[in-house]
Design a protein around this motif. Structure first.
Motif, PDB file in Angstrom:
ATOM      1  N   VAL A  18       0.846  -1.208   0.000  1.00 31.87           N
ATOM      2  CA  VAL A  18       0.000   0.000   0.000  1.00 31.87           C
ATOM      3  C   VAL A  18       0.873   1.247   0.000  1.00 31.87           C
ATOM      4  CG1 VAL A  18      -1.622   1.329   1.408  1.00 31.87           C
ATOM      5  CG2 VAL A  18      -1.991  -1.106   1.069  1.00 31.87           C
ATOM      6  N   ILE A  19       1.923   1.234   0.792  1.00 32.08           N
ATOM      7  CA  ILE A  19       2.809   2.403   0.851  1.00 32.08           C
ATOM      8  C   ILE A  19       3.519   2.591  -0.494  1.00 32.08           C
ATOM      9  CG2 ILE A  19       4.860   3.353   1.967  1.00 32.08           C
ATOM     10  CD1 ILE A  19       3.998   1.842   4.512  1.00 32.08           C
ATOM     11  N   ARG A  20       3.952   1.489  -1.118  1.00 34.07           N
ATOM     12  CA  ARG A  20       4.657   1.594  -2.398  1.00 34.07           C
ATOM     13  C   ARG A  20       3.742   2.118  -3.496  1.00 34.07           C
ATOM     14  NH1 ARG A  20       9.269  -2.201  -3.211  1.00 34.07           N
ATOM     15  NH2 ARG A  20       8.595  -2.355  -5.364  1.00 34.07           N
ATOM     16  N   ALA A  25      -4.132   2.522  -4.310  1.00 30.57           N
ATOM     17  CA  ALA A  25      -3.961   1.183  -3.744  1.00 30.57           C
ATOM     18  C   ALA A  25      -5.311   0.567  -3.436  1.00 30.57           C
ATOM     19  CB  ALA A  25      -3.113   1.262  -2.480  1.00 30.57           C
ATOM     20  N   TYR A  26      -5.742  -0.328  -4.291  1.00 28.57           N
ATOM     21  CA  TYR A  26      -6.911  -1.148  -3.968  1.00 28.57           C
ATOM     22  C   TYR A  26      -6.533  -2.604  -4.191  1.00 28.57           C
ATOM     23  CZ  TYR A  26      -7.921  -0.912  -9.020  1.00 28.57           C
ATOM     24  OH  TYR A  26      -7.858  -0.983 -10.384  1.00 28.57           O
ATOM     25  N   GLY A  27      -7.480  -3.519  -4.077  1.00 33.35           N
ATOM     26  CA  GLY A  27      -7.158  -4.934  -3.979  1.00 33.35           C
ATOM     27  C   GLY A  27      -6.243  -5.481  -5.052  1.00 33.35           C
ATOM     28  N   VAL A  28      -6.598  -5.238  -6.315  1.00 32.67           N
ATOM     29  CA  VAL A  28      -5.836  -5.839  -7.407  1.00 32.67           C
ATOM     30  C   VAL A  28      -4.408  -5.296  -7.496  1.00 32.67           C
ATOM     31  CG1 VAL A  28      -5.712  -6.043  -9.914  1.00 32.67           C
ATOM     32  CG2 VAL A  28      -7.851  -6.476  -8.732  1.00 32.67           C
ATOM     33  N   LEU A  59      -4.009   1.317  10.883  1.00 27.74           N
ATOM     34  CA  LEU A  59      -2.729   1.386  10.169  1.00 27.74           C
ATOM     35  C   LEU A  59      -2.946   1.824   8.722  1.00 27.74           C
ATOM     36  CD1 LEU A  59      -1.026  -1.846  11.538  1.00 27.74           C
ATOM     37  CD2 LEU A  59      -0.817   0.486  12.364  1.00 27.74           C
ATOM     38  N   VAL A  60      -4.120   1.570   8.189  1.00 26.16           N
ATOM     39  CA  VAL A  60      -4.512   2.124   6.892  1.00 26.16           C
ATOM     40  C   VAL A  60      -5.920   2.678   7.036  1.00 26.16           C
ATOM     41  CG1 VAL A  60      -3.128   0.464   5.569  1.00 26.16           C
ATOM     42  CG2 VAL A  60      -5.520  -0.017   6.018  1.00 26.16           C
ATOM     43  N   THR A  61      -6.308   3.508   6.095  1.00 26.49           N
ATOM     44  CA  THR A  61      -7.678   4.003   6.059  1.00 26.49           C
ATOM     45  C   THR A  61      -8.177   3.891   4.621  1.00 26.49           C
ATOM     46  OG1 THR A  61      -9.132   5.828   6.638  1.00 26.49           O
ATOM     47  CG2 THR A  61      -7.019   6.393   5.670  1.00 26.49           C
ATOM     48  N   SER A  62      -9.485   3.909   4.446  1.00 28.80           N
ATOM     49  CA  SER A  62     -10.022   3.680   3.102  1.00 28.80           C
ATOM     50  C   SER A  62     -11.040   4.735   2.732  1.00 28.80           C
ATOM     51  CB  SER A  62     -10.672   2.293   3.015  1.00 28.80           C
ATOM     52  OG  SER A  62     -11.836   2.249   3.790  1.00 28.80           O
ATOM     53  N   ALA A  75     -17.951   0.312  -6.811  1.00 27.66           N
ATOM     54  CA  ALA A  75     -16.889   1.301  -6.627  1.00 27.66           C
ATOM     55  C   ALA A  75     -15.604   0.621  -6.160  1.00 27.66           C
ATOM     56  CB  ALA A  75     -17.323   2.334  -5.600  1.00 27.66           C
ATOM     57  N   LYS A  76     -14.488   1.313  -6.406  1.00 23.49           N
ATOM     58  CA  LYS A  76     -13.217   0.850  -5.854  1.00 23.49           C
ATOM     59  C   LYS A  76     -13.130   1.263  -4.390  1.00 23.49           C
ATOM     60  CE  LYS A  76     -10.502   1.340 -10.067  1.00 23.49           C
ATOM     61  NZ  LYS A  76      -9.541   2.197 -10.778  1.00 23.49           N
ATOM     62  N   ARG A  77     -12.556   0.402  -3.591  1.00 22.31           N
ATOM     63  CA  ARG A  77     -12.255   0.777  -2.213  1.00 22.31           C
ATOM     64  C   ARG A  77     -10.753   1.022  -2.138  1.00 22.31           C
ATOM     65  NH1 ARG A  77     -13.837  -2.548   3.268  1.00 22.31           N
ATOM     66  NH2 ARG A  77     -13.176  -0.951   4.732  1.00 22.31           N
ATOM     67  N   ILE A  78     -10.389   2.283  -2.021  1.00 24.45           N
ATOM     68  CA  ILE A  78      -8.982   2.676  -2.125  1.00 24.45           C
ATOM     69  C   ILE A  78      -8.405   2.870  -0.724  1.00 24.45           C
ATOM     70  CG2 ILE A  78      -7.414   4.425  -3.027  1.00 24.45           C
ATOM     71  CD1 ILE A  78      -9.608   4.948  -5.172  1.00 24.45           C
ATOM     72  N   PHE A  79      -7.246   2.265  -0.503  1.00 24.69           N
ATOM     73  CA  PHE A  79      -6.614   2.302   0.821  1.00 24.69           C
ATOM     74  C   PHE A  79      -5.375   3.187   0.789  1.00 24.69           C
ATOM     75  CE2 PHE A  79      -9.092  -1.524   0.723  1.00 24.69           C
ATOM     76  CZ  PHE A  79      -9.584  -1.658   2.010  1.00 24.69           C
ATOM     77  N   ILE A  80      -5.100   3.803   1.928  1.00 20.92           N
ATOM     78  CA  ILE A  80      -3.888   4.612   2.061  1.00 20.92           C
ATOM     79  C   ILE A  80      -3.339   4.411   3.468  1.00 20.92           C
ATOM     80  CG2 ILE A  80      -5.122   6.698   2.787  1.00 20.92           C
ATOM     81  CD1 ILE A  80      -3.103   8.277   1.082  1.00 20.92           C
TER      82      ILE A  80
END
Lengths: 111, 223
Positions: A18-20, A25-28, A59-62, A75-80
């Protein structure tokens, strides 16, 4: 049962992916990043399960992106990664570096 | 050319509920980008199992009670609590000598216990995948599929030579068809909501918000 304070091997991989990746950043992409960098094949469902565990520990949020037709109207669920997540990644690196520094016999590839 | 996922895979994905919309969308997108049907099925199976486990961990008491309900449903449908049975094993142990009665009872107990666990877990796990986490979702589909799988396996394993197949199939149809009808109606309503009324807003977006990109509306207005 006390809640564990460490993050597992797979959760660490997901957090680092996710950081990279950064903003998209989502599942795929996360599963692809893990496969490309480690050679380990992972299922998208396992990635989401790890992301949800990381999110429950802040540690992450979406956030939700826009739904698109190619995704069947979903929709995409995007994490950061959060600041706490980045700090956790640093802590993992510090721990592993400390452990590796105590193994002089593994410095080369001869072991 | 737009590829559509296999219908059964789509049904299973739909039954996971809106919490898994991100995952389901990812799988559909990847499939349309050229992934194989085998890849999709593997992902669907892992997603279904993972969803059931998460639901069971989130609702442990409901998990136990639903396994019991699943088993009682099976018992009510088929009139006993022994389950499908293993004909080859029954044939062997009924021929054991009288001195081996204790061992025979032990084997029968193992058989019944394992059937109780497997059948209860299959039906209960299917029910769990959506029933408690999303009461208005399409989890009735899972229920009907599990009833179908269990009853058909029972028919194949045990009852095919006892002359009661037709009666039990009719009984099964009387139970399953209304459940399937209920599920289909809800699914059509849900699809309509997703395409029309929501207009691009995912179901959970209003609740979870994200908190990363969006600031408070009041602050935006002041700028």
């Amino acid at each position: 049962m006390p809640r564990r304070s460490f993050i597992s091997d797979f959760e660490t991989m997901v957090l680092l992916a996710v950081i990279r990746i950064g903003d998209e950043a989502y599942g795929v992409p996360v599963s692809r990043e893990i496969e490309n960098t480690t050679g380990r094949s992972v299922s998208v469902a396992a990635v989401y399960a790890a992301l949800q565990r990381l999110e429950s520990r802040t540690l992450v949020t979406s956030r939700w992106g826009e739904p698109t037709a190619v995704r069947g109207g979903r929709a995409k669920r995007i994490f950061i990664a959060t600041g706490k997540g980045i700090q956790a990644a640093r802590e993992v690196r510090r721990s592993f570096t400390a452990l590796w520094s105590g193994l002089p016999q593994l410095k080369g590839d001869t072991a | 050319m737009k590829r559509t996922p296999p219908r059964l895979a789509q049904l299973v994905l739909d039954s996971l509920g809106p919490d898994e919309d991100g995952l389901v969308g990812d799988l559909i997108e990847e499939f349309q980008a050229g992934r194989s049907a085998t890849w999709l099925w593997w992902q669907v199976v892992t997603a279904w199992i993972g969803s059931g486990i998460r639901n069971a961990r989130a609702h442990p008491f409901a998990a136990v009670s639903v396994v019991l309900v699943g088993w009682m449903l099976h018992a009510a449908l088929f009139g006993d609590v022994r389950g499908p049975g293993w004909p080859w094993l029954e044939y062997r142990i009924t021929n054991w000598p009288p001195r081996a009665q204790a061992a025979r009872f032990f084997v029968e107990g193992l058989q019944n216990g394992s059937q109780f666990l497997v059948v209860g877990l299959v039906m209960g796990g299917s029910l769990l995948s959506g029933w408690f986490s999303e009461p208005s979702s399409v989890s009735r589909f899972d229920c009907s599929v599990s009833v179908l799988v269990v009853s058909l396996s029972r028919l194949v394993l045990c009852n095919s030579c006892r002359g009661v197949v037709v009666g039990r199939l009719v009984g099964h149809a009387l139970v399953v068809r209304p459940v399937m009808g209920c599920w289909s109606k809800r699914r059509r309503v849900r699809r309509g909501v997703r395409r029309g009324i929501l207009g691009g807003q995912p179901p959970k977006a209003l609740h979870k918000g994200g908190g990363v990109m969006t600031g408070p509306p009041a602050l935006s207005a002041h700028r």
